[in-house]
Scaffold this motif. Structure first.
Motif, mmCIF file in Angstrom:
data_model
loop_
_atom_site.group_PDB
_atom_site.id
_atom_site.type_symbol
_atom_site.label_atom_id
_atom_site.label_comp_id
_atom_site.label_asym_id
_atom_site.label_seq_id
_atom_site.Cartn_x
_atom_site.Cartn_y
_atom_site.Cartn_z
ATOM 1 N N UNK A 295 53.346 38.515 53.549
ATOM 2 C CA UNK A 295 53.078 39.757 53.011
ATOM 3 C C UNK A 295 53.564 40.808 53.946
ATOM 4 N N UNK A 296 54.030 42.053 52.995
ATOM 5 C CA UNK A 296 54.960 43.135 53.414
ATOM 6 C C UNK A 296 54.231 44.166 54.370
ATOM 7 N N UNK A 297 52.808 44.198 53.916
ATOM 8 C CA UNK A 297 51.982 45.204 54.824
ATOM 9 C C UNK A 297 50.775 44.587 54.775
ATOM 10 N N UNK A 298 49.907 44.897 55.776
ATOM 11 C CA UNK A 298 48.420 45.004 56.242
ATOM 12 C C UNK A 298 47.803 44.938 54.811
ATOM 13 N N UNK A 299 48.049 45.949 53.948
ATOM 14 C CA UNK A 299 47.106 46.377 52.911
ATOM 15 C C UNK A 299 47.497 45.495 51.930
ATOM 16 N N UNK A 300 48.647 44.846 51.631
ATOM 17 C CA UNK A 300 48.716 43.734 50.890
ATOM 18 C C UNK A 300 48.305 42.642 51.147
ATOM 19 N N UNK A 301 47.873 42.430 52.378
ATOM 20 C CA UNK A 301 47.390 41.078 52.831
ATOM 21 C C UNK A 301 45.774 41.381 52.437
ATOM 22 N N UNK A 302 45.250 42.510 52.622
ATOM 23 C CA UNK A 302 43.693 42.869 52.601
ATOM 24 C C UNK A 302 43.505 42.970 50.826
ATOM 25 N N UNK A 303 44.352 43.507 50.195
ATOM 26 C CA UNK A 303 44.032 43.733 48.726
ATOM 27 C C UNK A 303 44.225 42.419 47.984
ATOM 28 N N UNK A 304 44.976 41.430 48.505
ATOM 29 C CA UNK A 304 45.271 40.187 47.890
ATOM 30 C C UNK A 304 44.024 39.058 48.240
ATOM 31 N N UNK A 305 43.308 39.364 49.267
ATOM 32 C CA UNK A 305 42.357 38.513 49.564
ATOM 33 C C UNK A 305 40.823 39.147 49.666
ATOM 34 N N UNK A 306 40.873 40.331 48.913
ATOM 35 C CA UNK A 306 39.487 40.584 48.483
ATOM 36 C C UNK A 306 39.018 39.946 47.210
ATOM 37 N N UNK A 307 37.733 40.075 46.845
ATOM 38 C CA UNK A 307 37.317 39.269 45.799
ATOM 39 C C UNK A 307 37.943 39.715 44.475
ATOM 40 N N UNK A 308 38.228 41.100 44.144
ATOM 41 C CA UNK A 308 39.020 41.524 43.266
ATOM 42 C C UNK A 308 40.411 41.033 43.386
ATOM 43 N N UNK A 309 41.083 40.729 44.485
ATOM 44 C CA UNK A 309 42.513 40.326 44.596
ATOM 45 C C UNK A 309 42.429 38.954 44.184
ATOM 46 N N UNK A 310 41.435 38.066 44.654
ATOM 47 C CA UNK A 310 41.263 36.619 44.351
ATOM 48 C C UNK A 310 41.062 36.310 42.723
ATOM 49 N N UNK A 311 40.192 37.074 42.315
ATOM 50 C CA UNK A 311 39.983 37.127 40.728
ATOM 51 C C UNK A 311 41.263 37.360 39.911
ATOM 52 N N UNK A 312 41.867 38.631 40.404
ATOM 53 C CA UNK A 312 43.272 38.909 39.801
ATOM 54 C C UNK A 312 44.227 37.678 39.682
ATOM 55 N N UNK A 313 44.212 37.077 40.821
ATOM 56 C CA UNK A 313 45.216 35.992 40.872
ATOM 57 C C UNK A 313 44.926 34.795 39.856
ATOM 58 N N UNK A 314 43.459 34.459 39.967
ATOM 59 C CA UNK A 314 43.023 33.495 39.111
ATOM 60 C C UNK A 314 43.312 33.921 37.604
ATOM 61 N N UNK A 315 43.167 35.175 37.437
ATOM 62 C CA UNK A 315 43.252 35.569 35.891
ATOM 63 C C UNK A 315 44.709 35.438 35.546
ATOM 64 N N UNK A 316 45.773 35.598 36.432
ATOM 65 C CA UNK A 316 47.132 35.588 36.237
ATOM 66 C C UNK A 316 47.648 33.982 36.043
ATOM 67 N N UNK A 317 46.686 33.003 36.294
ATOM 68 C CA UNK A 317 47.028 31.726 36.126
ATOM 69 C C UNK A 317 47.471 31.047 37.698
ATOM 70 N N UNK A 318 47.279 31.783 38.488
ATOM 71 C CA UNK A 318 47.516 31.172 39.958
ATOM 72 C C UNK A 318 46.197 31.117 40.793
#
Length: 370
Positions: A119-142
């Motif tokens: 992760x390049x920034x703390x914000x990247x780490x945070x946003x990727x690991x919120x419920x919204x970020x996790x759901x977004x990864x899930x929707x993208x097939x990851x």
């Protein structure tokens, strides 16, 4: 009635005992352990003193005074930082740490096939690991990984008085589960901080104005080489701590009176590894246990420095232990091409968030995320 009260209290005691059961790290932690490394620091930091005690003791007035002190110290630190940062303008800490962790993370104690994500920034780490970020990864097939996860947050900094330069890393282990409602729940299980310090000789003074001259006398190339040693040492500490040798050593209680000696000076804590120029110390217990190292510099005077011999002939050389101490494996970690989100903040079972900085050690809790 009295019997019922006693029975209830006994049940509570049993429940508390069960819930407080010590977490035992598996070996390896996982066969394909997701490992998230947050490499967010672009320049060396200068730490400021903690003024929370002032704010806590005197209410609102204390909070205002504490904030004023902190702001003043932050401004002073930034003024000092400019002169030191100019010496390190070409240093690439993130690249050094990534190289070192890739080379060592694949190990018997951590994981034979870790899945590394940066992760390049703390914000990247945070946003990727919120419920919204996790759901977004899930929707993208990851599909976000579940089970045991590891998070590593490295850092490099100077103390407020510029007396010490150090490399540190905060490592945490989390358990992630996917609930029936589709939300993810992260539970903090374990964490530890690691730090390798390069201190100036205090016998020549402690004033930051003097210390600026001493670092300038050491010079940028030498400071960069010392930081590289710090990166190698901290990553060695992480691998050692998860090894069979490190786990067994950490299980032995560190007695309050346990001490050692290094170049005629007393050290407090258990000496784990030593060389001619540096040493490792184990201190604390339980959640407060740390593993740290020190490489004191030899100085001729306030503005004349003689670099420590252990820095070595090559800037990237790793200071290795003496005696029978275990060495870290050098094979590169396997990196998954499809790797996605790996961790959340150490602390409570909440909507996923980024790992804490190395300066803080969390307290475990068990509250469901919303």
């Amino acid at each position: 009635m009295k019997f019922r009260v006693i029975a209830c209290m006994a049940l509570l005691c049993v429940s508390s005992t069960v819930s407080a059961k010590k977490y035992v790290l598996p070996a390896p932690v996982a066969q394909e352990l997701p490992v998230e490394v947050t490499l967010s620091q672009q320049e060396i930091a200068i730490d400021t003193p903690d003024n929370s005690a002032v704010a806590g003791q005197f209410g609102l007035i204390g909070a205002l005074v504490g904030a004023a002190i902190s702001n003043s110290q932050a401004k002073t630190a930034e003024e000092r930082a400019g002169q030191i940062r100019n010496l390190l303008i070409d240093y690439r800490f993130n690249e050094d740490f990534e190289r070192a962790i890739r080379a060592k993370i694949a190990s018997d104690g951590i994981s034979p096939s870790p899945q590394l994500v940066l992760r390049d920034t703390v914000w990247d780490a945070y946003s990727a690991n919120t419920q919204a970020g996790l759901k977004q990864s899930e929707a993208a097939g990851k599909e976000p990984p579940t089970g045991t996860l590891m998070a590593i947050t490295p850092r490099y900094a100077l103390s407020y008085t510029l007396q010490e330069m150090y490399v540190s890393a905060f490592v945490s282990i989390l358990q992630r589960t996917k609930k029936p409602n589709g939300k993810y729940k992260d539970k903090w299980m374990w964490s530890r901080s690691y730090r390798f310090t390069i201190p100036l000789n205090p016998s020549y003074g402690l004033k930051p104005e003097t210390n600026i001259g001493r670092w300038q006398a050491i010079g940028g190339p030498e400071m960069q080489r010392m930081l590289k040693i710090g990166v190698e040492q901290v990553t060695d500490m992480i691998v050692y701590d998860f090894s069979a040798e490190g786990r067994a050593e950490a299980e032995r209680k560190v007695d309050k009176k346990e001490a050692g000696e290094f170049k005629g000076n007393k050290t407090f804590g258990r000496q784990v590894r030593t060389s001619d120029e540096w040493y490792w110390l184990r201190a604390g217990k339980g959640y407060m246990m740390t593993l740290s190292g020190r490489m004191p510099l030899e100085l001729d005077g306030p503005a004349t420095a003689k670099p420590a011999a252990s820095v070595g002939a090559e800037a990237s050389a790793t200071a290795m232990p003496s005696g029978d101490a275990a060495t870290a494996p050098a094979n590169p970690a396997a990196v998954s091409a499809d790797a996605t989100v790996e961790h959340a903040s150490a602390g409570t079972d909440v909507d996923a968030a980024p790992a804490n900085e190395a300066a803080a050690t969390p307290t475990p809790a068990d509250a469901d995320g919303q």
